[in-house]
Scaffold this active site. Structure first.
Site, mmCIF file in Angstrom:
data_model
loop_
_atom_site.group_PDB
_atom_site.id
_atom_site.type_symbol
_atom_site.label_atom_id
_atom_site.label_comp_id
_atom_site.label_asym_id
_atom_site.label_seq_id
_atom_site.Cartn_x
_atom_site.Cartn_y
_atom_site.Cartn_z
ATOM 1 N N GLU A 154 0.634 -1.102 0.001
ATOM 2 C CA GLU A 154 0.046 0.117 0.092
ATOM 3 C C GLU A 154 0.903 1.325 -0.197
ATOM 4 O O GLU A 154 0.428 2.396 -0.754
ATOM 5 C CB GLU A 154 -0.889 0.061 1.254
ATOM 6 C CG GLU A 154 -2.161 -0.927 1.066
ATOM 7 C CD GLU A 154 -3.192 -0.605 0.078
ATOM 8 O OE1 GLU A 154 -2.999 0.695 -0.290
ATOM 9 O OE2 GLU A 154 -3.922 -1.371 -0.329
ATOM 10 N N GLU A 157 2.541 1.861 -3.477
ATOM 11 C CA GLU A 157 1.407 2.014 -4.577
ATOM 12 C C GLU A 157 0.841 3.453 -4.374
ATOM 13 O O GLU A 157 0.527 4.351 -5.258
ATOM 14 C CB GLU A 157 -0.037 1.204 -4.540
ATOM 15 C CG GLU A 157 0.273 -0.222 -4.929
ATOM 16 C CD GLU A 157 -0.967 -1.142 -4.825
ATOM 17 O OE1 GLU A 157 -0.986 -2.305 -4.933
ATOM 18 O OE2 GLU A 157 -2.154 -0.605 -4.259
ATOM 19 N N GLU A 158 0.805 3.941 -3.145
ATOM 20 C CA GLU A 158 -0.044 5.380 -2.847
ATOM 21 C C GLU A 158 1.060 6.634 -2.900
ATOM 22 O O GLU A 158 1.037 7.574 -3.252
ATOM 23 C CB GLU A 158 -0.451 5.374 -1.388
ATOM 24 C CG GLU A 158 -1.864 4.567 -1.509
ATOM 25 C CD GLU A 158 -2.554 4.997 -0.037
ATOM 26 O OE1 GLU A 158 -2.288 5.843 0.918
ATOM 27 O OE2 GLU A 158 -3.635 4.367 0.218
#
Length: 276
Positions: A154, A157-158
């Site tokens: 995460e 990805e962010e």
């Protein structure tokens, strides 16, 4: 005179470990006028054999068989993108079939650099989209994904930041969240391996490194007890006053690799006892 179902071939079923059977309808094509007699014959046979629970997995290509299956006493259990699972409890006793999965697993990533700056993002949509709140990167673990792996994924990805998992600092349980499910949310500490941010344009409005004191001082953080508590735990850990849970590889009873999370002090004490 033979019964109407005596010459009908039952559906293929596999016994489970709990006195029930599982039916995977693998045939490419099956019309209702063929399926229904076979289902009736199967139920009759299962009842005579003392079968308890029946799990009927209908691939999406057999969606036309859902209604006749329900008419024979089955109920919905759960659905995935390519199938629907229905269940039927045969005996006149309390139904003990396990319910569908009750929880989702979420993660929040606490990532801090050597300048005591934390990695924070502002989301474009969702509950925080219009609030202007800076928050930790968050997300939901995929099916079959370990908590620590989900946290690393995460963050990458962010924000485009590479990290390594350190420990779980805290977790929270909420109820009646997405689709009425309960939610387990794990706050994970990660160590940054890179520092140049490359935000995810589709979901993230902004991302930056922010002094942890500035993050904690946000009115939204101070005004919501759960967020304030998490911020204080993360700040305390950054000053080495807290100790969380790290992932230790283990094997399940079926021999599959899994991870058990132990308190780091417990692990160190055990090593000291063994002279490690």
């Amino acid at each position: 005179m033979s019964s109407p179902t005596s010459t009908v071939e039952p559906l293929n079923a596999v016994e489970d470990r709990y006195g029930g059977v599982r039916v995977d309808l693998v045939e490419e094509h099956m019309d209702c006028d063929v399926y229904v007699p076979r289902l009736k014959a199967s139920i009759s046979q299962w009842r005579q054999q003392g079968v308890k629970g029946v799990w009927m997995k209908l691939p999406i290509r057999h969606a036309h068989l859902v209604e006749p299956t329900v008419k024979e006493g089955f109920r919905y259990h759960h659905a995935e993108s390519d199938y629907l699972m229905l269940v039927y409890w045969i005996p006149e006793t309390p139904d003990t079939l396990p319910a569908n999965a009750s929880h989702t697993v979420g993660i929040g990533a606490f990532v801090m650099n050597n300048n005591r700056e934390v990695l924070v993002v502002q989301e474009k949509s969702g509950a925080f989209g219009a609030k202007g709140v800076w928050k930790f990167p968050t997300g939901v673990a995929n099916q079959g994904e370990d908590i620590w792996t989900a946290a690393i994924r995460e963050v990458e990805e962010e924000t485009g930041i590479d990290t390594e998992f350190v420990e779980i600092l805290a977790f929270r349980q909420n109820h009646k969240t997405f689709c009425g499910k309960s939610d387990l949310f794990f706050v994970c500490m990660l160590r940054p391996l890179s520092f140049d941010i490359n935000k995810q344009d589709s979901e993230i409005k902004a991302a930056q490194w922010m002094p942890i004191e500035e993050y904690m001082a946000q009115p939204y953080i101070q005004g919501h007890e759960s967020f304030k508590n998490v911020a204080e735990i993360c700040s305390g850990q950054s000053k080495s006053s807290c100790s969380g849970f790290c992932a230790v590889p283990t094997l399940s009873t079926s021999g599959k690799k899994s991870y058990t999370y132990f308190n780091k002090l417990q692990i160190q004490n055990k090593k000291n006892e063994l002279g490690g």
